[in-house]
Design a protein around this motif. Structure first.
Motif, PDB file in Angstrom:
ATOM      1  N   LYS A  68      45.169 -29.454  19.288  1.00 44.51           N
ATOM      2  CA  LYS A  68      44.507 -29.344  20.595  1.00 44.51           C
ATOM      3  C   LYS A  68      45.495 -28.859  21.643  1.00 44.51           C
ATOM      4  O   LYS A  68      45.189 -27.957  22.425  1.00 44.51           O
ATOM      5  CB  LYS A  68      43.906 -30.691  20.997  1.00 44.51           C
ATOM      6  CG  LYS A  68      43.151 -30.635  22.306  1.00 44.51           C
ATOM      7  CD  LYS A  68      42.579 -31.994  22.646  1.00 44.51           C
ATOM      8  CE  LYS A  68      41.815 -31.998  23.942  1.00 44.51           C
ATOM      9  NZ  LYS A  68      42.572 -31.683  25.114  1.00 44.51           N
ATOM     10  N   GLN A  69      46.687 -29.437  21.642  1.00 43.96           N
ATOM     11  CA  GLN A  69      47.702 -29.002  22.602  1.00 43.96           C
ATOM     12  C   GLN A  69      48.105 -27.548  22.339  1.00 43.96           C
ATOM     13  O   GLN A  69      48.283 -26.762  23.267  1.00 43.96           O
ATOM     14  CB  GLN A  69      48.934 -29.911  22.527  1.00 43.96           C
ATOM     15  CG  GLN A  69      48.690 -31.284  23.109  1.00 43.96           C
ATOM     16  CD  GLN A  69      49.896 -32.195  22.943  1.00 43.96           C
ATOM     17  OE1 GLN A  69      50.834 -31.880  22.217  1.00 43.96           O
ATOM     18  NE2 GLN A  69      49.860 -33.339  23.610  1.00 43.96           N
ATOM     19  N   ILE A  74      47.932 -21.815  23.830  1.00 44.07           N
ATOM     20  CA  ILE A  74      47.542 -20.435  23.492  1.00 44.07           C
ATOM     21  C   ILE A  74      46.548 -19.905  24.519  1.00 44.07           C
ATOM     22  O   ILE A  74      46.643 -18.763  24.975  1.00 44.07           O
ATOM     23  CB  ILE A  74      46.971 -20.360  22.059  1.00 44.07           C
ATOM     24  CG1 ILE A  74      48.102 -20.551  21.055  1.00 44.07           C
ATOM     25  CG2 ILE A  74      46.265 -19.036  21.816  1.00 44.07           C
ATOM     26  CD1 ILE A  74      47.654 -20.624  19.615  1.00 44.07           C
ATOM     27  N   GLY A  75      45.576 -20.744  24.903  1.00 38.45           N
ATOM     28  CA  GLY A  75      44.617 -20.326  25.931  1.00 38.45           C
ATOM     29  C   GLY A  75      45.309 -20.006  27.252  1.00 38.45           C
ATOM     30  O   GLY A  75      45.003 -19.007  27.915  1.00 38.45           O
ATOM     31  N   PHE A  76      46.254 -20.853  27.622  1.00 42.37           N
ATOM     32  CA  PHE A  76      47.005 -20.619  28.861  1.00 42.37           C
ATOM     33  C   PHE A  76      47.773 -19.303  28.781  1.00 42.37           C
ATOM     34  O   PHE A  76      47.763 -18.496  29.715  1.00 42.37           O
ATOM     35  CB  PHE A  76      47.967 -21.789  29.110  1.00 42.37           C
ATOM     36  CG  PHE A  76      48.877 -21.589  30.277  1.00 42.37           C
ATOM     37  CD1 PHE A  76      48.392 -21.710  31.576  1.00 42.37           C
ATOM     38  CD2 PHE A  76      50.206 -21.258  30.096  1.00 42.37           C
ATOM     39  CE1 PHE A  76      49.225 -21.527  32.669  1.00 42.37           C
ATOM     40  CE2 PHE A  76      51.046 -21.073  31.181  1.00 42.37           C
ATOM     41  CZ  PHE A  76      50.547 -21.200  32.470  1.00 42.37           C
ATOM     42  N   GLU A  81      48.405 -13.642  30.074  1.00 43.55           N
ATOM     43  CA  GLU A  81      48.555 -12.273  29.577  1.00 43.55           C
ATOM     44  C   GLU A  81      47.561 -11.339  30.261  1.00 43.55           C
ATOM     45  O   GLU A  81      47.925 -10.266  30.736  1.00 43.55           O
ATOM     46  CB  GLU A  81      48.346 -12.261  28.056  1.00 43.55           C
ATOM     47  CG  GLU A  81      48.475 -10.888  27.437  1.00 43.55           C
ATOM     48  CD  GLU A  81      48.195 -10.914  25.947  1.00 43.55           C
ATOM     49  OE1 GLU A  81      48.748 -10.054  25.255  1.00 43.55           O
ATOM     50  OE2 GLU A  81      47.416 -11.776  25.478  1.00 43.55           O
ATOM     51  N   SER A  82      46.295 -11.777  30.332  1.00 43.00           N
ATOM     52  CA  SER A  82      45.283 -10.898  30.936  1.00 43.00           C
ATOM     53  C   SER A  82      45.418 -10.832  32.457  1.00 43.00           C
ATOM     54  O   SER A  82      45.175  -9.786  33.051  1.00 43.00           O
ATOM     55  CB  SER A  82      43.872 -11.358  30.546  1.00 43.00           C
ATOM     56  OG  SER A  82      43.627 -12.654  31.066  1.00 43.00           O
ATOM     57  N   ASP A  83      45.833 -11.943  33.086  1.00 42.53           N
ATOM     58  CA  ASP A  83      45.928 -11.957  34.548  1.00 42.53           C
ATOM     59  C   ASP A  83      47.234 -11.369  35.070  1.00 42.53           C
ATOM     60  O   ASP A  83      47.254 -10.742  36.134  1.00 42.53           O
ATOM     61  CB  ASP A  83      45.783 -13.391  35.081  1.00 42.53           C
ATOM     62  CG  ASP A  83      44.362 -13.921  34.909  1.00 42.53           C
ATOM     63  OD1 ASP A  83      43.474 -13.121  34.578  1.00 42.53           O
ATOM     64  OD2 ASP A  83      44.160 -15.138  35.095  1.00 42.53           O
ATOM     65  N   LEU A  84      48.329 -11.603  34.348  1.00 41.02           N
ATOM     66  CA  LEU A  84      49.636 -11.195  34.865  1.00 41.02           C
ATOM     67  C   LEU A  84      50.342 -10.142  34.012  1.00 41.02           C
ATOM     68  O   LEU A  84      50.787  -9.116  34.533  1.00 41.02           O
ATOM     69  CB  LEU A  84      50.561 -12.418  34.993  1.00 41.02           C
ATOM     70  CG  LEU A  84      50.127 -13.486  35.988  1.00 41.02           C
ATOM     71  CD1 LEU A  84      51.048 -14.677  35.910  1.00 41.02           C
ATOM     72  CD2 LEU A  84      50.146 -12.919  37.398  1.00 41.02           C
TER      73      LEU A  84
END
Length: 195
Positions: A68-69, A74-76, A81-84
């Motif tokens: 879960k962590q 990975i989600g973060f 990656e997509s935002d910055l």
């Protein structure tokens, strides 16, 4: 396991274990800063509440927690990656292309500057070559101007002499001898020769 009663009414039990386990227990208790009896009670409580088997190294609950962590991380990272990262990489690529274009432009300007410098050198060489002609012409013009100035001065002096002659001649009357007239002429000629 042995059992014995304390003065408080609690029943204490004794567990016997080997020296290696005793040393490990002491190290854990020292590390945690608690008495061994408290650490032992907390360990029992932990395994009782979590329902974990101490011999099961591949504990499912631990694996699920870690997964879960890991998914959260990975989600973060994907969000970052997509935002910055992707926009930043796009901008860096654009800046790199711009820098390359600027460098190419300056390299082209360098060639242009070399051609202009060569042309300027040719012009300077031509000017130097013609400067000797101009210098000669300048000295000739100066000499001519000096001669003209000298000629003008001569004219002025001659006019002065001529005016003196005319005045002196007009001052002579009818009674003037030819010898005085001859002296005037000789005097005037000498003044002209001095010029």
């Amino acid at each position: 396991m042995e059992t014995r009663k304390t003065d408080k009414g609690n029943t204490l039990r004794t567990i016997k274990y080997d020296t290696q386990t005793a040393q490990k227990m002491e190290r854990i208790a020292l590390k945690l800063g608690r008495p061994q009896r408290v650490v032992f009670a907390q360990m029992v409580d932990y395994f009782h509440r979590s329902k974990k088997d101490p011999t099961d190294v591949n504990d499912e609950l631990l694996k699920n927690t870690l997964l879960k962590q890991h998914k959260d991380y990975i989600g973060f990272i994907k969000t970052q990656e997509s935002d910055l990262l992707i926009p930043m990489k796009t901008e860096v690529d654009r800046m790199t292309r711009s820098q390359k274009n600027i460098i190419d432009f300056f390299n082209g300007q360098g060639q242009h500057n070399k051609v202009m410098l060569a042309a300027q050198q040719e012009v300077i060489s031509g000017i130097k070559a013609h400067s000797s002609i101009v210098s000669g012409a300048t000295s000739a013009i100066k000499a001519l101007a000096d001669k003209l100035a000298t000629k003008e001065q001569l004219k002025k002096k001659f006019h002065y002499i001529l005016d003196n002659y005319i005045r002196s001649r007009d001052a002579f009357g009818m009674m003037t001898s030819s010898r005085e007239k001859e002296e005037l002429i000789q005097h005037t000629k000498k003044q002209i020769e001095i010029l």
